[in-house]
Design a protein around this motif. Structure first.
Motif, PDB file in Angstrom:
ATOM      1  N   MET A 212       2.221   3.300   2.760  1.00 38.76           N
ATOM      2  CA  MET A 212       0.859   3.186   3.737  1.00 38.76           C
ATOM      3  C   MET A 212       0.719   1.837   4.487  1.00 38.76           C
ATOM      4  O   MET A 212       0.035   1.655   5.399  1.00 38.76           O
ATOM      5  CB  MET A 212      -0.434   3.268   2.650  1.00 38.76           C
ATOM      6  CG  MET A 212      -0.272   4.868   2.183  1.00 38.76           C
ATOM      7  SD  MET A 212      -0.189   6.106   3.332  1.00 38.76           S
ATOM      8  CE  MET A 212      -1.916   5.965   4.234  1.00 38.76           C
ATOM      9  N   ASP A 213       1.623   0.851   4.106  1.00 39.74           N
ATOM     10  CA  ASP A 213       1.801  -0.138   5.186  1.00 39.74           C
ATOM     11  C   ASP A 213       2.262   0.014   6.505  1.00 39.74           C
ATOM     12  O   ASP A 213       1.972  -0.731   7.366  1.00 39.74           O
ATOM     13  CB  ASP A 213       3.022  -1.447   4.308  1.00 39.74           C
ATOM     14  CG  ASP A 213       2.880  -1.947   3.079  1.00 39.74           C
ATOM     15  OD1 ASP A 213       1.568  -1.893   2.753  1.00 39.74           O
ATOM     16  OD2 ASP A 213       3.671  -2.095   2.356  1.00 39.74           O
TER      17      ASP A 213
ATOM     18  N   SER B 110       0.826  -1.239   0.071  1.00 37.10           N
ATOM     19  CA  SER B 110       0.174  -0.075   0.081  1.00 37.10           C
ATOM     20  C   SER B 110       0.829   1.211   0.031  1.00 37.10           C
ATOM     21  O   SER B 110       1.962   1.203   0.826  1.00 37.10           O
ATOM     22  CB  SER B 110      -0.954   0.138   1.253  1.00 37.10           C
ATOM     23  OG  SER B 110      -1.633  -1.270   1.224  1.00 37.10           O
TER      24      SER B 110
ATOM     25  N   PRO C  97      -8.520   4.912   3.522  1.00 36.57           N
ATOM     26  CA  PRO C  97      -7.691   4.048   2.801  1.00 36.57           C
ATOM     27  C   PRO C  97      -6.557   4.837   2.211  1.00 36.57           C
ATOM     28  O   PRO C  97      -5.449   3.962   1.913  1.00 36.57           O
ATOM     29  CB  PRO C  97      -8.384   3.613   1.489  1.00 36.57           C
ATOM     30  CG  PRO C  97      -9.441   4.670   1.433  1.00 36.57           C
ATOM     31  CD  PRO C  97     -10.019   5.232   2.628  1.00 36.57           C
TER      32      PRO C  97
ATOM     33  N   HIS D  59      -4.332   1.022  -1.311  1.00 41.13           N
ATOM     34  CA  HIS D  59      -4.303   0.321   0.050  1.00 41.13           C
ATOM     35  C   HIS D  59      -5.218  -0.840  -0.180  1.00 41.13           C
ATOM     36  O   HIS D  59      -6.495  -1.153  -0.330  1.00 41.13           O
ATOM     37  CB  HIS D  59      -5.389   1.448   0.699  1.00 41.13           C
ATOM     38  CG  HIS D  59      -5.308   1.066   2.044  1.00 41.13           C
ATOM     39  ND1 HIS D  59      -5.896   0.120   2.812  1.00 41.13           N
ATOM     40  CD2 HIS D  59      -4.324   1.617   3.270  1.00 41.13           C
ATOM     41  CE1 HIS D  59      -5.677  -0.041   4.320  1.00 41.13           C
ATOM     42  NE2 HIS D  59      -4.782   1.077   4.429  1.00 41.13           N
TER      43      HIS D  59
END
Length: 240
Positions: A220-221, A93, A229, A169
């Motif tokens: 985004m991890d 993500s 999201p 995401h």
């Protein structure tokens, strides 16, 4: 009593915001610190189709952050694509924004973002095709391209800078062109499970130059926020 309740609500919001801010790191590359003609620090050119062109820093006084930009200069074999990876980055993500400019609108000319890459023959690609006036989503497996989805663009004038933002995401993806046109979908259509996590980089094709500048990236991890999201920009790392 109401004063204490309001104070408690504000304190809770402040703590939540601070936790979220500590949770996400933004990285930026503006390509202005390394010398012209060199490969920028922190980037690794791929070895596939080496005869098709080269990656190096060039000068563009019209860039959004002048004067240095990342350029892929094609050759007579420039129709073969090439990749340059951001060293050490792997994510499932992410949220990435980049400025892209092509010097021509030939059929095979274009540039874009590679994500969830295993190597140079296995990856997902979202790219601007000025000749087709389309934003395309492709998947490569063992070098074989499968076209997944596309969006007709209002205008992709060559020799002008355009903004591409890619947000992923989990099974969700959204690509935004020039902050106004959207290409979005879910894993059922795009089969993101093929490569659940991988390298991140840039892709270019064509015999004429393709330019990249002002890269802004968030993994985004690393976020544990449930606010949405694609998250919120909350901080930044040193520019490069």
């Amino acid at each position: 009593m109401w004063v204490r309740i309001l104070y408690g609500m504000l304190l809770t919001l402040a703590v939540a915001t601070a936790a979220f801010t500590a949770d996400i790191k933004i990285q930026e590359w503006r390509f202005d610190k390394d010398p012209l003609g060199s490969v920028p620090t922190g980037f690794v050119p791929g070895k596939l189709n080496g005869e098709a062109g080269r990656w190096e820093l060039a000068e563009d006084p019209k860039a959004s952050t002048p004067r240095h930009v990342l350029m892929r200069q094609g050759t007579n074999d420039g129709a073969k694509p090439q990749i340059i990876f951001i060293d050490g980055l792997e994510a499932a993500s992410l949220d990435l924004t980049v400025r892209i400019k092509t010097a021509a609108a030939d059929e095979r000319q274009g540039g874009g973002v590679v994500f969830r890459a295993i190597d140079e023959r296995n990856y997902y690609l979202i790219w601007i095709s000025p000749g087709e006036k389309r934003l395309r989503l492709d998947r490569l497996i063992d070098g074989e391209i499968t076209h997944l989805q596309d969006l007709t663009l209002d205008s992709v004038d060559p020799d002008k800078w355009h903004t591409l933002r890619v947000m992923i995401h989990g099974p969700l993806m959204e690509a935004v062109f020039n902050n106004r046109q959207f290409l979005s979908g879910r894993e059922e259509k795009w089969e993101f499970g093929t490569y659940p996590k991988g390298k991140v980089g840039f892709w270019a094709s064509g015999g004429n130059p393709t330019y990249f500048d002002t890269v802004r990236y968030t993994n985004m991890d690393e976020s544990t926020s449930s606010s949405g999201p694609f998250g919120v920009e909350t901080g930044s790392a040193p520019k490069r």
